[in-house]
Design an enzyme around this catalytic site. Sequence first.
Site, PDB file in Angstrom:
ATOM      1  CG  HIS A   1       7.075  -2.091   2.007  1.00  0.00           C
ATOM      2  ND1 HIS A   1       6.914  -0.941   2.723  1.00  0.00           N
ATOM      3  CD2 HIS A   1       5.879  -2.730   2.050  1.00  0.00           C
ATOM      4  CE1 HIS A   1       5.685  -0.869   3.186  1.00  0.00           C
ATOM      5  NE2 HIS A   1       5.028  -1.953   2.807  1.00  0.00           N
TER       6      HIS A   1
ATOM      7  CG  LEU B   1       7.284   1.314  -1.097  1.00  0.00           C
ATOM      8  CD1 LEU B   1       8.045   0.984  -2.387  1.00  0.00           C
ATOM      9  CD2 LEU B   1       6.354   0.160  -0.725  1.00  0.00           C
TER      10      LEU B   1
ATOM     11  CB  SER C   1       4.701  -0.482  10.685  1.00  0.00           C
ATOM     12  OG  SER C   1       3.414   0.019  10.398  1.00  0.00           O
TER      13      SER C   1
ATOM     14  N   GLY D   1       5.171  -9.997   4.289  1.00  0.00           N
ATOM     15  CA  GLY D   1       5.916  -9.920   5.542  1.00  0.00           C
ATOM     16  C   GLY D   1       5.229 -10.719   6.643  1.00  0.00           C
TER      17      GLY D   1
ATOM     18  CD  GLN E   1      -5.810  -3.565   3.092  1.00  0.00           C
ATOM     19  OE1 GLN E   1      -5.720  -4.001   1.938  1.00  0.00           O
ATOM     20  NE2 GLN E   1      -4.849  -3.788   3.975  1.00  0.00           N
TER      21      GLN E   1
ATOM     22  CD  GLN F   1      -1.851  -8.752   4.680  1.00  0.00           C
ATOM     23  OE1 GLN F   1      -2.673  -7.858   4.741  1.00  0.00           O
ATOM     24  NE2 GLN F   1      -0.612  -8.521   4.273  1.00  0.00           N
TER      25      GLN F   1
ATOM     26  NE  ARG G   1      -2.299   1.715  10.427  1.00  0.00           N
ATOM     27  CZ  ARG G   1      -2.611   0.773   9.569  1.00  0.00           C
ATOM     28  NH1 ARG G   1      -1.759  -0.209   9.358  1.00  0.00           N
ATOM     29  NH2 ARG G   1      -3.755   0.799   8.914  1.00  0.00           N
TER      30      ARG G   1
ATOM     31  CG  MET H   1      -1.894  -1.189   1.192  1.00  0.00           C
ATOM     32  SD  MET H   1      -3.413  -0.883   2.071  1.00  0.00           S
ATOM     33  CE  MET H   1      -2.804  -0.689   3.718  1.00  0.00           C
TER      34      MET H   1
HETATM   35  O1  PAF Z   1       0.019  -5.841   3.713  1.00  0.00           O
HETATM   36  C1  PAF Z   1      -0.399  -4.897   3.002  1.00  0.00           C
HETATM   37  O2  PAF Z   1       0.270  -3.896   2.773  1.00  0.00           O
HETATM   38  C2  PAF Z   1      -1.788  -4.989   2.421  1.00  0.00           C
HETATM   39  O3  PAF Z   1      -2.670  -5.577   3.311  1.00  0.00           O
HETATM   40  C3  PAF Z   1      -1.839  -5.666   1.051  1.00  0.00           C
HETATM   41  C4  PAF Z   1      -1.435  -7.140   1.140  1.00  0.00           C
HETATM   42  C5  PAF Z   1      -0.929  -4.936   0.085  1.00  0.00           C
HETATM   43  C6  PAF Z   1      -3.263  -5.621   0.485  1.00  0.00           C
HETATM   44  O4  PAF Z   1      -3.711  -4.306   0.334  1.00  0.00           O
END
Ligand code: PAF
Length: 281
Positions: A37, A33, A186, A148, A61, A154, A188, A30
């Site tokens: 990532h 980065l 993260s 990750g 989401q 997830q 965030r 998303m």
């Molecule tokens: O982990 C993430 O960044 C998101 O949940 C993903 C897998 C890109 C889906 O939007």
Amino acid sequence: MKTFVTRKEMIQWRQQMATEQKQIGFVPTMGALHQGHLSLVKNASQENDVVLVSIFVNTKQFNQSTDLQSYPRMLSADIDLLCPFQNVYVFAPDEAEMYPADLEFDPMPLGRIGELLEGVHRPGHFEGVVHVVHHLFALVRPHSAYFGQKDFQQLAIIRQLNRYYKFGIEIIGCQTIREPDGLAMSSRNLKLNPSDRQKALAIYRALSHLKQHVKQKELHQAKAEAVHIIENAGLQIEYLDIVDPITLESCASWQTSQVCCVAAFCADVRLIDNMLCESVL
Ligand code: PAF
């Protein structure tokens, strides 16, 4: 950096890759980065001929509009970070390209695994993740996809999705990348001010404490101490649980292997982290 924004461009690129018999690794993101990532991209880049990184803030989401609005967006900086990789392509669609009105979707039942941990506190979150990852997998049709382990639940749901829709993609879970002081990387973290950033370290301290005390203390005692470490630092815990790594069901006593998963608010920033705690006894 070759960047696509439309489904049509993606489909053409995918056809070209098939013609050239290229092995494709995929890193869905998303954006915003960070080194976490980039480590996924590095692994994907080493293990495949080409890598596709998707950058799309998936509205579906987010279960809280404030979280969605404040989510960092920095596409040109993201692209700059990917430039050093020779074999990386970027797909950065807008909402209309990601979710065309005529594109059908048959939602996967999440089952028990979707009801636990994040499932309790973020209603609709995993449904949104499954929706976007389904569309991305169907479009990119990679040989392997990199996620990750910080988003432990997830990852389990993505493996289930891969089986349910029969994509046949190799799902690769990559280790959590931490700052030198232990904070899990993260997007965030960008929202934390310096003092909250310091407080957030309590999560790593608590997880490390648990890991050290597997089978040395009663599970409920070690868990209570971990809770105390986090709360004492001024964070609000949403959940902290010690769970089976496969089923994600809460453990009543120590097993050979378990994962401690935590979600906590540091000021108004929701952070998640986890640590695999294996028994050495
Ligand atoms: O982990 C993430 O960044 C998101 O949940 C993903 C897998 C890109 C889906 O939007």
